[in-house]
Design a protein around this motif. Structure first.
Motif, PDB file in Angstrom:
ATOM      1  N   ASP A   1      50.505  33.962  49.316  1.00  0.00           N
ATOM      2  CA  ASP A   1      49.229  34.016  50.567  1.00  0.00           C
ATOM      3  C   ASP A   1      49.936  33.877  51.817  1.00  0.00           C
ATOM      4  O   ASP A   1      50.320  32.653  52.067  1.00  0.00           O
ATOM      5  CB  ASP A   1      47.701  33.739  49.838  1.00  0.00           C
ATOM      6  CG  ASP A   1      47.434  34.635  48.971  1.00  0.00           C
ATOM      7  OD1 ASP A   1      47.170  35.649  49.309  1.00  0.00           O
ATOM      8  OD2 ASP A   1      47.837  34.436  47.762  1.00  0.00           O
TER       9      ASP A   1
ATOM     10  N   ARG B   1      54.462  42.648  45.337  1.00  0.00           N
ATOM     11  CA  ARG B   1      53.933  41.665  44.095  1.00  0.00           C
ATOM     12  C   ARG B   1      54.442  42.923  42.850  1.00  0.00           C
ATOM     13  O   ARG B   1      53.899  43.517  42.625  1.00  0.00           O
ATOM     14  CB  ARG B   1      52.935  41.045  43.970  1.00  0.00           C
ATOM     15  CG  ARG B   1      52.659  40.288  45.310  1.00  0.00           C
ATOM     16  CD  ARG B   1      50.693  39.595  45.068  1.00  0.00           C
ATOM     17  NE  ARG B   1      50.807  39.099  46.595  1.00  0.00           N
ATOM     18  CZ  ARG B   1      50.865  37.205  46.483  1.00  0.00           C
ATOM     19  NH1 ARG B   1      52.577  37.014  45.858  1.00  0.00           N
ATOM     20  NH2 ARG B   1      50.794  37.059  48.452  1.00  0.00           N
TER      21      ARG B   1
ATOM     22  N   THR C   1      52.723  36.914  38.629  1.00  0.00           N
ATOM     23  CA  THR C   1      51.750  36.247  37.309  1.00  0.00           C
ATOM     24  C   THR C   1      52.150  35.141  36.762  1.00  0.00           C
ATOM     25  O   THR C   1      51.417  34.132  37.150  1.00  0.00           O
ATOM     26  CB  THR C   1      51.877  37.648  36.356  1.00  0.00           C
ATOM     27  OG1 THR C   1      51.026  38.596  36.380  1.00  0.00           O
ATOM     28  CG2 THR C   1      50.661  37.359  35.192  1.00  0.00           C
TER      29      THR C   1
ATOM     30  N   TYR D   1      50.747  32.341  40.269  1.00  0.00           N
ATOM     31  CA  TYR D   1      49.997  32.244  40.242  1.00  0.00           C
ATOM     32  C   TYR D   1      49.124  31.872  39.079  1.00  0.00           C
ATOM     33  O   TYR D   1      48.367  31.144  39.183  1.00  0.00           O
ATOM     34  CB  TYR D   1      49.072  33.344  41.144  1.00  0.00           C
ATOM     35  CG  TYR D   1      49.287  33.423  42.105  1.00  0.00           C
ATOM     36  CD1 TYR D   1      50.134  34.419  42.069  1.00  0.00           C
ATOM     37  CD2 TYR D   1      48.599  33.330  43.356  1.00  0.00           C
ATOM     38  CE1 TYR D   1      50.875  34.510  43.753  1.00  0.00           C
ATOM     39  CE2 TYR D   1      48.850  33.168  44.627  1.00  0.00           C
ATOM     40  CZ  TYR D   1      49.568  33.916  44.479  1.00  0.00           C
ATOM     41  OH  TYR D   1      49.719  34.248  46.457  1.00  0.00           O
ATOM     42  N   GLN D   2      49.364  32.992  38.182  1.00  0.00           N
ATOM     43  CA  GLN D   2      48.702  32.430  36.546  1.00  0.00           C
ATOM     44  C   GLN D   2      49.629  31.162  35.931  1.00  0.00           C
ATOM     45  O   GLN D   2      48.668  30.853  35.539  1.00  0.00           O
ATOM     46  CB  GLN D   2      48.571  33.185  36.182  1.00  0.00           C
ATOM     47  CG  GLN D   2      46.806  34.216  35.516  1.00  0.00           C
ATOM     48  CD  GLN D   2      47.309  34.963  37.697  1.00  0.00           C
ATOM     49  OE1 GLN D   2      48.122  36.200  37.865  1.00  0.00           O
ATOM     50  NE2 GLN D   2      46.477  35.334  38.284  1.00  0.00           N
TER      51      GLN D   2
HETATM   52  P1  TYD Z   1      48.291  40.045  48.235  1.00  0.00           P
HETATM   53  O1  TYD Z   1      49.323  40.652  47.836  1.00  0.00           O
HETATM   54  O2  TYD Z   1      48.168  39.592  49.270  1.00  0.00           O
HETATM   55  O3  TYD Z   1      47.356  41.391  49.367  1.00  0.00           O
HETATM   56  P2  TYD Z   1      46.606  40.822  50.328  1.00  0.00           P
HETATM   57  O4  TYD Z   1      47.561  41.547  51.564  1.00  0.00           O
HETATM   58  O5  TYD Z   1      46.488  42.567  50.564  1.00  0.00           O
HETATM   59  O6  TYD Z   1      45.719  40.262  50.121  1.00  0.00           O
HETATM   60  O7  TYD Z   1      46.879  39.626  47.673  1.00  0.00           O
HETATM   61  C1  TYD Z   1      46.914  39.248  46.225  1.00  0.00           C
HETATM   62  C2  TYD Z   1      46.955  38.820  45.570  1.00  0.00           C
HETATM   63  O8  TYD Z   1      47.045  38.523  43.819  1.00  0.00           O
HETATM   64  C3  TYD Z   1      47.362  37.194  46.075  1.00  0.00           C
HETATM   65  O9  TYD Z   1      46.365  36.143  45.981  1.00  0.00           O
HETATM   66  C4  TYD Z   1      48.428  37.169  44.810  1.00  0.00           C
HETATM   67  C5  TYD Z   1      47.070  37.491  43.778  1.00  0.00           C
HETATM   68  N1  TYD Z   1      48.189  37.955  42.313  1.00  0.00           N
HETATM   69  C6  TYD Z   1      48.186  37.518  41.075  1.00  0.00           C
HETATM   70  O10 TYD Z   1      47.568  36.558  41.278  1.00  0.00           O
HETATM   71  N2  TYD Z   1      48.790  37.700  40.148  1.00  0.00           N
HETATM   72  C7  TYD Z   1      49.781  38.262  39.918  1.00  0.00           C
HETATM   73  O11 TYD Z   1      50.120  39.380  38.780  1.00  0.00           O
HETATM   74  C8  TYD Z   1      49.617  39.320  40.853  1.00  0.00           C
HETATM   75  C9  TYD Z   1      50.282  40.720  41.363  1.00  0.00           C
HETATM   76  C10 TYD Z   1      48.211  39.146  42.163  1.00  0.00           C
END
Ligand code: TYD
Length: 213
Positions: A12, A93, A98, A101-102
């Motif tokens: 982010d 993304r 995944t 982040y996860q």
């Molecule tokens: P993001 O793509 O940064 O969108 P925006 O610009 O609208 O905030 O936000 C998506 C969030 O989801 C980001 O913090 C990462 C998280 N994410 C996961 O944790 N796992 C995933 O598999 C995906 C696709 C996103």
């Protein structure tokens, strides 16, 4: 024209959005039909799952399952039909997020994520092993300390954006590990430079791969 599947990744604050739009414009100028989409999301069902995953507290397996459930719907409803038409799909993304982040951020089992990846991205229409993967993944690589400065005060943070810097250190390491495992797919773009310089790195990397003229 054959379909083209490009994904965009990074922690982010890495600044993907303007470059995704710029690439869409460049591809359209070159005569391609472009589908712009994002994960989690991209279909009505997947957007509902996004709202849950980004706002509700839950354990890491539940979170991973929601991400992959959203992905399956998105892949079948939007991505595969677009690729079959020969469109360029630009997706903000995908599965690397995944793993980052996860897997990296939340410490969830990477082997289980690998199993889910194979289930969810299995597409019978493809030649064996029948696994849909992006043709190119543009990875905006930004030091977490710089991302934290950029995000500070930018907007109301969601569940992930409000995590401490240590979380993003693990996410960044997760991306680095995925890139190392598949260097042919990943285009690494150092994102700690001016917007113009970042775009030039994106464009030249994609020219080298024959994606841009
Ligand atoms: P993001 O793509 O940064 O969108 P925006 O610009 O609208 O905030 O936000 C998506 C969030 O989801 C980001 O913090 C990462 C998280 N994410 C996961 O944790 N796992 C995933 O598999 C995906 C696709 C996103």
């Amino acid at each position: 024209m054959s379909g083209l599947f490009i994904t965009f990744e990074g922690i982010d604050g890495a600044g993907k959005s303007t470059h995704i739009d710029a690439l869409a414009a460049a591809l359209r100028a070159g005569g391609r039909t472009v589908v712009l989409t994002r994960e989690p999301g991209g279909t009505p069902l997947a957007e509902k799952l996004r709202a849950l995953a980004l706002n509700e507290p839950m354990d890491a397996l539940t979170e991973a399952l929601l991400m992959f459930a959203a992905r399956r719907d998105h892949l079948l409803q939007v991505i595969e039909p677009a690729l079959a038409r020969g469109d360029a799909v630009l997706c903000d993304r995908f599965t690397d997020a995944t793993f980052a982040y996860q897997g990296g951020g939340r410490g969830f089992d990477l082997a289980v994520l690998g199993t889910l990846e194979r289930w969810v991205q299995s597409v019978p229409a493809l030649p064996p092993p029948g696994l849909r993967q992006p043709d190119v993944t543009v990875w905006f690589d930004l030091p977490p300390a710089v991302a934290a400065q950029r995000l500070a005060g930018a907007r109301v943070p969601d569940k992930f954006e409000s995590q401490p810097q240590a979380f993003f250190e693990r996410v960044a390491a997760g991306y680095a590990q995925r890139a190392q495992a598949d260097p042919a797919r990943f285009l690494r773009v150092p994102a700690d430079q001016s917007r113009e310089a970042v775009w030039e790195a994106v464009a030249s990397g994609l020219r080298a791969r024959g994606v841009l003229a």
